[in-house]
Design a protein around this motif. Structure first.
Motif, PDB file in Angstrom:
ATOM      1  N   ILE A  55       0.735  -1.115  -0.108  1.00 21.97           N
ATOM      2  CA  ILE A  55      -0.002  -0.028   0.013  1.00 21.97           C
ATOM      3  C   ILE A  55       0.992   1.204   0.140  1.00 21.97           C
ATOM      4  O   ILE A  55       0.535   2.208  -0.831  1.00 21.97           O
ATOM      5  CB  ILE A  55      -0.928  -0.044   1.039  1.00 21.97           C
ATOM      6  N   GLY A  71      -2.468   7.019   3.965  1.00 25.98           N
ATOM      7  CA  GLY A  71      -3.384   6.276   3.493  1.00 25.98           C
ATOM      8  C   GLY A  71      -4.436   5.612   4.669  1.00 25.98           C
ATOM      9  O   GLY A  71      -3.746   5.432   5.798  1.00 25.98           O
ATOM     10  N   THR A  73      -7.562   3.225   5.902  1.00 30.60           N
ATOM     11  CA  THR A  73      -8.367   2.136   5.576  1.00 30.60           C
ATOM     12  C   THR A  73      -9.136   1.327   6.870  1.00 30.60           C
ATOM     13  O   THR A  73      -8.697   1.606   7.961  1.00 30.60           O
ATOM     14  CB  THR A  73      -7.620   1.145   4.738  1.00 30.60           C
ATOM     15  N   VAL A 101       0.411   4.378   6.202  1.00 30.29           N
ATOM     16  CA  VAL A 101      -0.802   3.612   6.253  1.00 30.29           C
ATOM     17  C   VAL A 101      -1.135   3.473   7.622  1.00 30.29           C
ATOM     18  O   VAL A 101      -0.456   3.242   8.425  1.00 30.29           O
ATOM     19  CB  VAL A 101      -0.896   2.565   5.321  1.00 30.29           C
TER      20      VAL A 101
END
Length: 173
Positions: A55, A71, A73, A101
């Motif tokens: 990622i 990022g 998620t 991330v």
């Protein structure tokens, strides 16, 4: 530097808004991007989770000089840690780096957004060059395989000074 928040389509927009607003209190130069699908090549079918380093590579390729991308998620993410090739984690950021991330998958459901912010700011700290910190109340402490975010309240004075030297303003409201 401008922080780019890259939500993935699986994450609740309200969580993105909360995390972004909290980051802005510390570092106001921030822009939220349109949600994307997680990269297909990051999916690890055997464990039904996403490889965080894949990622980050995906995000890094899209991140121009002068920017850092975080990022966000809700999916389970993992990395290789020692002899464990698929170690579940809450977030990952390289020191230094231009992308990182954070996932809320392993977080407390009642405090999910607050904890996701703390994971995100921790990983952004790594991209700036910060190491893990021994101070238990600092955002940069090591999780050591647990979730210590409820104990974290701010960057410690040493980590804050490091970030101020990188032009962080700490515009707390």
């Amino acid at each position: 530097m401008i922080i780019l928040v890259q939500p993935f389509k699986d994450l609740n927009p309200e969580s993105v808004k909360f995390v972004t607003n909290e980051i802005k209190k510390i570092y106001p130069k921030i822009k939220v991007l349109e949600p994307l699908d997680l990269p297909k090549n990051a999916y690890y079918n055997d464990r039904r989770r996403y490889k965080a380093d894949s990622i980050i590579k995906f995000l890094s390729e899209k991140t121009k000089e002068g920017f850092v991308t975080i990022g966000l998620t809700s999916k389970d993410i993992s990395t290789t840690k020692g002899k464990v090739s698929d170690f579940g984690i809450m977030g990952l950021g390289y020191r230094p780096g231009k992308a990182c991330v954070a996932s809320n998958f392993r977080l407390n459901k009642e405090k999910n957004d607050e904890q996701l912010f703390k994971i995100a700011i921790h990983e952004i700290g790594h991209t700036q060059g910060l190491k893990h910190c021994p101070e238990k109340k600092c955002f940069m402490r090591s999780a050591e395989g647990k979730n210590p975010t409820d104990e974290e309240i701010d960057f410690c004075p040493k980590c804050k000074t490091f970030l101020k030297n990188k032009n962080w303003k700490f515009n707390l409201i």
